[in-house]
Each structure stands twice: as C-alpha cells, then as structure tokens.
Design an enzyme around this catalytic site. Sequence first.
Site, mmCIF file in Angstrom:
data_model
loop_
_atom_site.group_PDB
_atom_site.id
_atom_site.type_symbol
_atom_site.label_atom_id
_atom_site.label_comp_id
_atom_site.label_asym_id
_atom_site.label_seq_id
_atom_site.Cartn_x
_atom_site.Cartn_y
_atom_site.Cartn_z
ATOM 1 N N ARG A 112 -5.993 18.195 -22.443
ATOM 2 C CA ARG A 112 -4.521 18.168 -22.304
ATOM 3 C C ARG A 112 -3.765 18.094 -23.627
ATOM 4 O O ARG A 112 -2.608 17.680 -23.674
ATOM 5 C CB ARG A 112 -4.074 17.023 -21.396
ATOM 6 C CG ARG A 112 -4.601 17.139 -19.982
ATOM 7 C CD ARG A 112 -3.766 16.359 -18.987
ATOM 8 N NE ARG A 112 -4.355 16.491 -17.666
ATOM 9 C CZ ARG A 112 -5.319 15.710 -17.193
ATOM 10 N NH1 ARG A 112 -5.777 14.722 -17.922
ATOM 11 N NH2 ARG A 112 -5.790 15.926 -15.991
ATOM 12 N N LYS B 178 4.379 28.763 -30.783
ATOM 13 C CA LYS B 178 3.985 29.647 -29.687
ATOM 14 C C LYS B 178 2.505 29.958 -29.807
ATOM 15 O O LYS B 178 2.053 30.486 -30.832
ATOM 16 C CB LYS B 178 4.753 30.964 -29.767
ATOM 17 C CG LYS B 178 6.146 30.909 -29.203
ATOM 18 C CD LYS B 178 6.648 32.334 -29.104
ATOM 19 C CE LYS B 178 8.028 32.445 -28.554
ATOM 20 N NZ LYS B 178 8.396 33.877 -28.400
ATOM 21 N N GLU C 56 7.683 41.801 -40.057
ATOM 22 C CA GLU C 56 8.328 40.568 -39.585
ATOM 23 C C GLU C 56 9.195 39.959 -40.697
ATOM 24 O O GLU C 56 10.223 39.330 -40.429
ATOM 25 C CB GLU C 56 7.287 39.544 -39.112
ATOM 26 C CG GLU C 56 6.305 40.054 -38.047
ATOM 27 C CD GLU C 56 6.906 40.192 -36.640
ATOM 28 O OE1 GLU C 56 8.109 39.910 -36.452
ATOM 29 O OE2 GLU C 56 6.163 40.614 -35.728
ATOM 30 N N LYS D 84 12.683 31.686 -40.104
ATOM 31 C CA LYS D 84 11.993 31.292 -38.877
ATOM 32 C C LYS D 84 12.241 29.801 -38.594
ATOM 33 O O LYS D 84 12.516 29.408 -37.455
ATOM 34 C CB LYS D 84 10.492 31.570 -39.013
ATOM 35 C CG LYS D 84 9.670 31.123 -37.824
ATOM 36 C CD LYS D 84 9.255 32.254 -36.920
ATOM 37 C CE LYS D 84 8.589 31.760 -35.653
ATOM 38 N NZ LYS D 84 7.567 32.660 -35.132
ATOM 39 N N GLU E 18 12.894 28.951 -26.885
ATOM 40 C CA GLU E 18 13.387 30.295 -26.623
ATOM 41 C C GLU E 18 14.314 30.369 -25.423
ATOM 42 O O GLU E 18 14.161 31.206 -24.540
ATOM 43 C CB GLU E 18 12.199 31.270 -26.437
ATOM 44 C CG GLU E 18 12.645 32.710 -26.560
ATOM 45 C CD GLU E 18 11.491 33.695 -26.727
ATOM 46 O OE1 GLU E 18 10.380 33.275 -27.074
ATOM 47 O OE2 GLU E 18 11.727 34.888 -26.512
ATOM 48 N N ARG F 265 16.297 31.893 -30.318
ATOM 49 C CA ARG F 265 14.924 32.254 -30.682
ATOM 50 C C ARG F 265 14.567 33.651 -30.170
ATOM 51 O O ARG F 265 13.713 34.338 -30.730
ATOM 52 C CB ARG F 265 13.918 31.220 -30.159
ATOM 53 C CG ARG F 265 12.505 31.520 -30.629
ATOM 54 C CD ARG F 265 11.602 30.304 -30.660
ATOM 55 N NE ARG F 265 10.272 30.686 -31.131
ATOM 56 C CZ ARG F 265 9.255 29.865 -31.265
ATOM 57 N NH1 ARG F 265 9.400 28.598 -30.962
ATOM 58 N NH2 ARG F 265 8.082 30.295 -31.708
ATOM 59 N N ASN G 28 12.858 38.647 -31.335
ATOM 60 C CA ASN G 28 12.282 39.816 -30.693
ATOM 61 C C ASN G 28 12.938 41.118 -31.137
ATOM 62 O O ASN G 28 12.667 42.180 -30.584
ATOM 63 C CB ASN G 28 12.366 39.668 -29.176
ATOM 64 C CG ASN G 28 11.453 38.562 -28.712
ATOM 65 O OD1 ASN G 28 10.257 38.599 -28.951
ATOM 66 N ND2 ASN G 28 12.030 37.549 -28.098
ATOM 67 N N HIS H 267 11.056 44.274 -31.078
ATOM 68 C CA HIS H 267 9.814 44.018 -30.338
ATOM 69 C C HIS H 267 9.770 44.627 -28.939
ATOM 70 O O HIS H 267 8.685 44.801 -28.388
ATOM 71 C CB HIS H 267 9.547 42.517 -30.244
ATOM 72 C CG HIS H 267 8.981 41.947 -31.515
ATOM 73 N ND1 HIS H 267 9.641 42.027 -32.716
ATOM 74 C CD2 HIS H 267 7.812 41.311 -31.780
ATOM 75 C CE1 HIS H 267 8.904 41.447 -33.659
ATOM 76 N NE2 HIS H 267 7.799 41.009 -33.119
ATOM 77 N N HIS I 81 6.467 46.404 -28.600
ATOM 78 C CA HIS I 81 5.417 45.991 -27.667
ATOM 79 C C HIS I 81 5.009 47.128 -26.750
ATOM 80 O O HIS I 81 3.829 47.320 -26.456
ATOM 81 C CB HIS I 81 5.899 44.815 -26.798
ATOM 82 C CG HIS I 81 5.749 43.482 -27.471
ATOM 83 N ND1 HIS I 81 6.515 42.396 -27.129
ATOM 84 C CD2 HIS I 81 4.928 43.069 -28.458
ATOM 85 C CE1 HIS I 81 6.160 41.358 -27.887
ATOM 86 N NE2 HIS I 81 5.209 41.741 -28.700
ATOM 87 N N HIS J 114 0.664 45.624 -34.983
ATOM 88 C CA HIS J 114 1.864 45.040 -34.399
ATOM 89 C C HIS J 114 3.094 45.390 -35.252
ATOM 90 O O HIS J 114 4.106 45.879 -34.747
ATOM 91 C CB HIS J 114 1.669 43.522 -34.330
ATOM 92 C CG HIS J 114 2.829 42.766 -33.787
ATOM 93 N ND1 HIS J 114 3.249 42.895 -32.483
ATOM 94 C CD2 HIS J 114 3.665 41.872 -34.373
ATOM 95 C CE1 HIS J 114 4.294 42.104 -32.286
ATOM 96 N NE2 HIS J 114 4.568 41.475 -33.417
#
Lengths: 365, 365
Positions: free
Chosen positions: B122, B143, B185, B227, B237, B241, B245, B248, B252, B265
């Site tokens: 956990r 993330k 990025e 960032k 997000e 945040r 993207n 993206h 993606h 990427h």
Amino acid sequence: MKLVPIEAKSKSYNVYIEARIRHKVGQLLEEIVTEAFSSIFVITDSVVAPLYLNDVVGSFQNKLPIYTEVIPSGESSKSFATYEQVMTKALECGLDRKSVIVALGGGVVGDLAGFVASTYMRGIRFVQVPTTLLAHDSSVGGKVAINHALGKNMVGSFHQPDAVFYDPETLYSLPEREWRSGFAEVIKHGFIRNQDFLQWLQGEVKSFDQLPVEQVINLLERSLAVKANIVAEDERESGVRAYLNFGHTLGHAIESELGYGAITHGEAVAIGMIFALKLSETMFEIDLHVKQHENWFQRLGYKTTIPNKLNVNKLIGKMQSDKKAEAGSIRMVLLQGMEKATMLEIPPSMIEQLIAEQMEVDDVG
Amino acid sequence: MKLVPIEAKSKSYNVYIEARIRHKVGQLLEEIVTEAFSSIFVITDSVVAPLYLNDVVGSFQNKLPIYTEVIPSGESSKSFATYEQVMTKALECGLDRKSVIVALGGGVVGDLAGFVASTYMRGIRFVQVPTTLLAHDSSVGGKVAINHALGKNMVGSFHQPDAVFYDPETLYSLPEREWRSGFAEVIKHGFIRNQDFLQWLQGEVKSFDQLPVEQVINLLERSLAVKANIVAEDERESGVRAYLNFGHTLGHAIESELGYGAITHGEAVAIGMIFALKLSETMFEIDLHVKQHENWFQRLGYKTTIPNKLNVNKLIGKMQSDKKAEAGSIRMVLLQGMEKATMLEIPPSMIEQLIAEQMEVDDVG
Ligand SMILES: NC(=O)c1ccc[n+]([C@@H]2O[C@H](COP(=O)([O-])OP(=O)(O)OC[C@H]3O[C@@H](n4cnc5c(N)ncnc54)[C@H](O)[C@@H]3O)[C@@H](O)[C@H]2O)c1
Ligand SMILES: NC(=O)c1ccc[n+]([C@@H]2O[C@H](COP(=O)([O-])OP(=O)(O)OC[C@H]3O[C@@H](n4cnc5c(N)ncnc54)[C@H](O)[C@@H]3O)[C@@H](O)[C@H]2O)c1
C-alpha cells in the site's frame, strides 16, 4: 436510516445502513456525490450476482450507461489476473474519469474493486455495497488490495470510497460460517475499543440464527463506529490503526499455512485473538478472563485451538514476514487491559511456547 | 548543486541537479529522509544498468541491504507482466514498509518503479534518478503508471518521490533521438508557461551535439521550474496541470496508431504541438508564428507532418478516447497567445480538416 460518518484525513463520507437500501443505491448516489458521474461499473461476484445484482442495477433506472462485471466468488479473485481482466473490461466499456465503480459483495469484491478504482486512470470514485458481515470492516477505511502468492494484501493502496450503502437484509442469505467469519471482527472491535459493546454482544448473541434485523443494524452501527473512530485518528496506519490487527498476526499465519479457503479469515482471527489474550495475560500479568471468552467463542462455533497439522516454526516464520514486521521481528497487538491495545515486539521463543500450548490435542478416545 | 523545490499539495521534495550526483545518491538520501530506511531496491533497465548501476549501488557503501532489478529497456516494460515480476522480486527480497525504491533510468523505469512503490504494501517511499532528458518531465509530479493494450498509462496512481537526483552527465550517453524526444517536453514548457525560456532555447539550441554541461543544467533547471510551478498549483490534474498535455492529444494518437516504438514520444508530441499551434491560430484568429517554430523544429531533426500512412478517422477515434476526454468529445490544450494555455472542446470536423492539411506529402519527384 442509520448513518455512521467516517472522517478520514483524506476524505469524509458516510456509511448508510438500512434494510432494502440496495434498491436505492442509484438514487442515493445521485443525491450524495458532488461531481456528476458519467457511467457506472458494478463489480460483484458469482454468488452475489444472482441474489442482488438486479436490485442494484435497477436502482439506477437506466439513467446513464451501466456496466457489470462478475468475478468468481472467493479469495482467489484477489489476484493479478482478475485485476488485469477487470481493468480490461473497464477500458472496453469506455469508463472515464467521471465514472463510478460500485463494489457489490464481500471483502473480496470490495478490496479488488477498490484497487481497480484506485488505479484506473490514476484513480476514479467508488462506493461500497457490502453484502457480508465481514465487509462492515473491509468496506470502511480505504484499504484496498490484491494478494500475491508470497503474501495476502501485499499489493494495494489507500483509496476511500465516496459512500458505503449497507443493506442488513443481504446478510440473511449468508452461510453461517461467513457470519462467524465477520463476527470475529465485530468482537475484535469490542476488545480493542468498546468493552460495553463486547458485553452487550456476549449477552445478546448466543448464535447466528435468527438475529432480528434491528439487532443486526445495531451491531453494525456500533462496530462500524469503532472502526470509524480509529480511521479518523490514523488513516494511514502509522499509529492506532495498527490495533485493528489484534488477533491478526497469528490469524494470518494460520490462514496462510492452512491454505486460503481451508479456514475463514474470521475463524483464524478468533484463534489469534485467544492467543493474543493469553499472551497479554502472561506479558502484563493481568487477568483478561480468557476462559470465559473462549467459552463464548466455542458456543458461537469458533475453534479456539491451533490446528495441530500446522508446524510451529512455519507459523513463526509467517508471523515474522507480516507486513507490520520489520526485519524479522514479531510485532503483535496485545491488551494491557480491556480497551487498552498496545503494540509490542515479542521474542519468538515466547511465542513458540504459547503456540505449542494452544495446539489442538488429538482426541485419543 | 542546483536545487528545484517541488511543492505538491501532498508532499514537498527537491530535485537536486549536479554533475556526478549519481555517485552520491546513498549519502544524500541519508541526509534527506526524515524516517530511517531498512533496505534499498534499485530498479533500472538493461541499457542503463551497465552504464550507471554500479555508481548508484556503490554510493550506498554497503551500509544496508541493497537489491537490484534490471528490466528490459523500452516501453514494453510498462506492462502488467513486468509489474507483477518486479513485485515478486520485491517480496522475495523481503522489502518492508521502510524500504526505499530507487528508480534509475528514463521515464519507463520511473513510471514502473513509481507504480510499484505506490502499491507495494500500500505504498512505500521512492526516489528518482533520471537518466534521460525526457525524465526531467516524468520524474517530477508523481504520476506513475503502466500501460494496457487498450491505452497508455491507463493503470497507475499519484505517488510523489521523496527526492529526484539528476546527473546531467548521464545524458551524454543518450542517443540523439532520445535527446529529441525529451527536448519536445522542454519546448512545451516554454510554450505554455515561459516565453523567455523558449526564446533562449531557440537562440542557444541549434542541435543536440556538444551542449556544454552548464547549458544542460540551465535548461533542466528552467524546464523543471515550469513543471514544479504547475504541479504546485494542481497536483491531481483537476485544472492547470492538464495544460501539460499541450501537443499530447494528437501526439498520443500518432504514437498509438504507429505502434509504440516506431516514433518516440517527443517526436510525436512535436507534431502534436505544431498541430495545436495551427489549430490555436485558427480558433483564436491570432498569429503564433508557426512557420518559424516549424523551421526550428525541423532544424533539430523533428518531423512536423503527420505520417501519411495513418488514417485520419482512426487518429480522431484515438483522440476521442484520450484519458482527458469525456464521452466521445475531443478536448485539447490550445494557446490563446504565448504562455496562455486553455482547454477547449473541438468539433471533430474541424480537427479532421486540419489533420488532412498537416499530412505528409509524398515526394513524387
Ligand atoms: N480492506 C480491509 O480493510 C479489509 C479488512 C478485513 C478483511 N479484508 C478482506 O476481506 C476479504 C474477506 O471478506 P469476506 O469474508 O466478505 O469474503 P468474500 O467476499 O469472499 O465473501 C465470502 C463468501 O460469501 C459470499 N457472499 C457474499 N455476500 C453474500 C450474501 N449476501 N449471501 C450469500 N453469500 C454471499 C461470497 O461469494 C463468498 O463466497 C479478504 O480478502 C480480506 O483480506 C479487507
Ligand atoms: N510520469 C510522467 O509524468 C510522465 C511524463 C512524460 C512521459 N512519461 C513516460 O515516460 C516514458 C518515456 O520516457 P523516456 O523517453 O525516458 O523512455 P525510456 O525510459 O524508455 O528511455 C529511452 C531509452 O533510452 C535508454 N536510456 C536511458 N537512459 C540512458 C542513458 N543515460 N544513456 C543511454 N541510454 C539511456 C533506455 O534504455 C531506453 O532505451 C513513457 O513511458 C511516458 O509515458 C511519464
């Protein structure tokens, strides 16, 4: 409707207890959630599905997309394989970040569905609709997990539900051994936090037959209140929450050594509690009336001795590798008195001796 | 040593940037963490292991148990199978709740190791030791995720590291295409939050050859600051945040349609950024000097057109099933001006037309 508020640090929510509440899950959910939801994904198991799935699905009155997934009943569904399979289904159904997962079932469904909710797209909302007595414990507090061959609940996280809807009616289809399993956690709550409640239980519950629904509601409410109390103090188990492991160190070891399924969780915890009580008496030189508790346990159908086919050293090995343990030590929750739980490091030699004493004696006739 | 503080709501920690810091991870970790740790588990990949694993392991000077796990290099390691395998190794090594995971590698190692850390028992602590340029982005913000056949990063959670140790020296063994991937990025951070930085980059970085280490440190520090800023405002997000993207949504879709690995990427994001800039110009009737950006991109070796073997409708389908999307709409981050990001729902017909216009034209000689 009875209501037990849960005030965890990360989130507040309620447990709603009412007969037939399973027929109102959709309506209540709509009233409760602050942010609208886009679709519903009900996860349940193969035993619960034919009994209650329609009731819950029906409660949403086709107002929005609703999907269902039925996993096999039993502990073996808390696996990596089932986890991945349920994730696949969720993605195929197009669940998004505003979807809500409904966990309809016992602790297995709750733990698995909760772990799915906590990790699907990095976390979506879920609610619990517990259908076992044990799930009064597992549905609250946000611990979610799956098992690994090397240990139970080793993979998981903390993810609080948005609500818990408890329908005591569903407990009447539960086999007696599942009552016994769940009731061990109820008793545990009495030992560690509420002596009055424990006394009330000892007076009122002599068997699991024909408990009137009002008494079941009462029992759920009082037992949940103890859990709520502890979770409010310590959501992440850095302190008092560990007391909920009373009876669990040996209990887990027994479960694991017998092979999951051979004994229920609660039956194993019952043996573990008697063990912890005896150890507490020895350690603190106090009288906790173990014999009296043992009699009541036996009357309710619990075994209180350790199955003698188990090996003492293997049990100790398991107790040392418990999640709460650090580097080989054995830490256990003991009672310095009723309601006075404490965490202690115990020398394995002492444990060894007491385990030997509590071993079941073959009836040599 | 440069230091970029990250102040997420759930946790504060620092990014430490210094040449050769990989040799000091053990020592620094000891200085930084508030609660002692019991053992170390370094996760890295098969390309990074021969280059830097010894340096990091050596930095702990055998002061406590240290275990290592080397996963295959590449995106395919962000899988359920590798996740389970690393969990097994962690359990076999006897990691407990006080163990610390060290993610040594690029975004793949960071995302996988972070997800393991977030769900082992956990949740245990972890630190990032990024070795790619792209990982300046992925190592910060918490993330963590693995992929599913039905979508990238679909299974994961938020779990902030305790520290990030960035050694710019390690970037010099990185192939040029990985520089290009990570640099997209960096550029993105300029577009959405820091126009000065973007201008500085356009002036200073004409190729990825022979950037002096001081310039690399500078670049990392400024890009990380953007960032950090965004994560501090919105860890989960729910707001700004999402601006990360930028580029993206189409990026993606291209990655996924080409099959992961066919394009990096960042290369896909570069195409997506040009697309988003053009769409922004159209939507807001402004001039963002796309042509000028496109020239710089091309000089750095980026393609800016969409590979024409891709099918427009499939791309649009993928854009609709993006994690950020709800119920079939296409939501994209656009610029209302430099540094002025905004989230907008775009009619698929409009997107269709612009994609067609940006399609690569066959050279018919
Ligand atoms: N998350 C926590 O905090 C926490 C706490 C305690 C236990 N647990 C977990 O809970 C699990 C055990 O929970 P459980 O005892 O509810 O197990 P379970 O979910 O397997 O349910 C027990 C059995 O009863 C069946 N069943 C469920 N509801 C029924 C109903 N109303 N009528 C008839 N049959 C029904 C199930 O199909 C199953 O066969 C374990 O995996 C344990 O690790 C979690
Ligand atoms: N968590 C986040 O916020 C976030 C943000 C952006 C991207 N990501 C993820 O990051 C991943 C991509 O990261 P990446 O580009 O670093 O990929 P990567 O980790 O696969 O590294 C790229 C390649 O470079 C190799 N490599 C790494 N360090 C090296 C070094 N110093 N010298 C030589 N070779 C080296 C790797 O073995 C790999 O082959 C994707 O999975 C993406 O989803 C995550």
